[in-house]
Design an enzyme around this catalytic site. Structure first.
Site, PDB file in Angstrom:
ATOM      1  CG  ASP A 229      -2.158   0.898   0.947  1.00  0.00           C
ATOM      2  OD1 ASP A 229      -3.248   0.355   0.699  1.00  0.00           O
ATOM      3  OD2 ASP A 229      -2.000   2.133   0.977  1.00  0.00           O
TER       4      ASP A 229
ATOM      5  NE  ARG B 173      -8.619   4.775   0.529  1.00  0.00           N
ATOM      6  CZ  ARG B 173      -7.424   5.295   0.671  1.00  0.00           C
ATOM      7  NH1 ARG B 173      -7.229   6.313   1.490  1.00  0.00           N
ATOM      8  NH2 ARG B 173      -6.387   4.800   0.014  1.00  0.00           N
TER       9      ARG B 173
ATOM     10  CE1 TYR C   8     -11.980   2.850 -10.699  1.00  0.00           C
ATOM     11  CE2 TYR C   8     -14.180   2.540 -11.598  1.00  0.00           C
ATOM     12  CZ  TYR C   8     -13.197   2.186 -10.703  1.00  0.00           C
ATOM     13  OH  TYR C   8     -13.417   1.183  -9.804  1.00  0.00           O
ATOM     14  N   GLY C   9     -13.210   4.235 -16.284  1.00  0.00           N
ATOM     15  CA  GLY C   9     -13.823   3.211 -17.117  1.00  0.00           C
ATOM     16  C   GLY C   9     -12.897   2.714 -18.200  1.00  0.00           C
TER      17      GLY C   9
ATOM     18  CB  VAL D  37       1.155  -0.119  -8.358  1.00  0.00           C
ATOM     19  CG1 VAL D  37       0.976  -1.002  -7.129  1.00  0.00           C
ATOM     20  CG2 VAL D  37       0.025   0.899  -8.497  1.00  0.00           C
TER      21      VAL D  37
ATOM     22  CB  ALA E 240     -19.472  -0.456   1.842  1.00  0.00           C
TER      23      ALA E 240
ATOM     24  CB  SER F  88     -15.113  -0.892 -12.379  1.00  0.00           C
ATOM     25  OG  SER F  88     -16.250  -0.115 -12.063  1.00  0.00           O
TER      26      SER F  88
ATOM     27  CE  LYS G 141     -10.785  -0.396 -11.638  1.00  0.00           C
ATOM     28  NZ  LYS G 141      -9.763  -1.194 -10.914  1.00  0.00           N
TER      29      LYS G 141
ATOM     30  CG  ASN H 177      -7.593  -4.068  -4.184  1.00  0.00           C
ATOM     31  OD1 ASN H 177      -8.794  -4.171  -4.415  1.00  0.00           O
ATOM     32  ND2 ASN H 177      -7.130  -3.283  -3.206  1.00  0.00           N
TER      33      ASN H 177
END
Length: 303
Positions: free
Chosen positions: A38, A200, A165-166, A74, A198, A152, A169, A100
């Site tokens: 992380d 953040r 984002y799309g 990453v 659920a 997603s 993904k 992830n």
């Protein structure tokens, strides 16, 4: 049969919080040695500290498991390579990679700065590619590897205000398709999960009652199944709230037009026939899809 990960070593990126944390805790509970990666950034990817990763390591060790923390970004291939080297030095191998880590910078394309488009693509797509590349040769040498991409519904089906984002993904689904073929001979299986949880990342994009009903713990069973020893390959599984489905890309049966018939108007007039989803089928690779198209061409020529 109980799914276990005894003797396996897993790297989970973005494992300091949310889905990654739950994936890592359950992998450790089922016997895996886990690298908790992380960067420690905020939801939009700014800042950075490995404190979150260290807390998850403490949780795992307190429960009797084995884990180490890693703060690699990453998006930095050298840091990712160092993370994999650390895992190999500490545990001797890497069997499982769960890509992830992710960030959000939501805006409509008309209002979005291209730097924000690039940042999201870098974390989701390039970050997953870097981590996969870093473990790939090791998994080939072992003749064993299980890799999970995180896609997603936004990428698979579209969502307002998430072009960056799309796009990233959906690209991960394409990466899975390629790596499934490349990894098959060395027992490397690659799958993709589309989680609804659920975390953040989703706390302000869904109604409170839905947020309360969607626990990360309800996604993790799918993630662990898809990186288990007997996992399938080239599967895209949606998971959320205890419900699961599988998505795949399909193609309708080709409709051929002779040169004398061919025009934009002809396609418009026949679009419903071309887009007849009752004829849809999936393919193992692009060669099969091209072959189906060429068979329709040859059949049309012979008429």
């Amino acid at each position: 049969m109980t799914i276990r990960f005894d003797g396996r070593v897993a790297i989970v990126t973005g494992a300091g919080n949310g889905l990654g944390r739950v994936h890592a805790l359950e992998l450790a509970r089922r016997g895996a040695k886990v690298v908790i990666n992380d960067f420690g950034g905020s939801r939009d990817g700014k800042g950075g500290s490995s404190e979150a990763a260290k807390k998850v390591v403490e949780e795992i060790r307190a429960a009797g498991g084995t884990a180490i923390a890693n703060g690699a970004n990453v998006c930095d291939f050298e840091q990712v390579q160092a993370m994999v080297a650390q895992a190999k030095a500490e545990f001797g191998r890497v069997d499982v990679l769960i890509n992830n880590a992710g960030i959000l910078r939501d805006k409509t394309l008309s209002k979005m700065e291209m730097a924000d488009f690039r940042a999201v693509v870098d974390v989701h797509l390039m970050g997953s590619a870097y981590c996969t590349k870093a473990v790939w040769e090791l998994m080939r040498e072992q003749n064993y590897g299980r890799i999970l991409m995180t896609t997603s519904a936004s990428g698979l089906f579209g969502n307002f205000g998430q072009s960056n984002y799309g796009a990233a993904k959906m690209a991960l689904v394409g990466l899975m398709h390629m790596l499934t073929i490349e990894g098959a001979k060395n027992n490397i299986r690659v799958n993709t999960i589309a989680p609804i949880g659920a975390t953040r990342m989703t706390e302000d994009v869904m109604p409170p009652e839905m947020f309360a009903a969607l626990k990360p713990e309800q996604v993790t069973p799918a993630a662990l199944f898809l990186v288990s020893e007997n996992a399938p390959s080239k599967v895209t599984m949606s998971a959320g709230g205890g419900a699961y489905s599988v998505c795949r890309i399909v193609d309708t049966a080709p409709v051929h037009f002779a040169d004398s018939e061919l025009s934009p108007e002809a396609l418009a007039a026949n679009f419903e026939r071309i887009a007849d989803w009752n004829t849809a089928r999936a393919y193992d690779d692009s060669n099969q899809q091209v072959s189906a198209l060429m068979q329709a061409v040859m059949a049309g020529i012979r008429k």
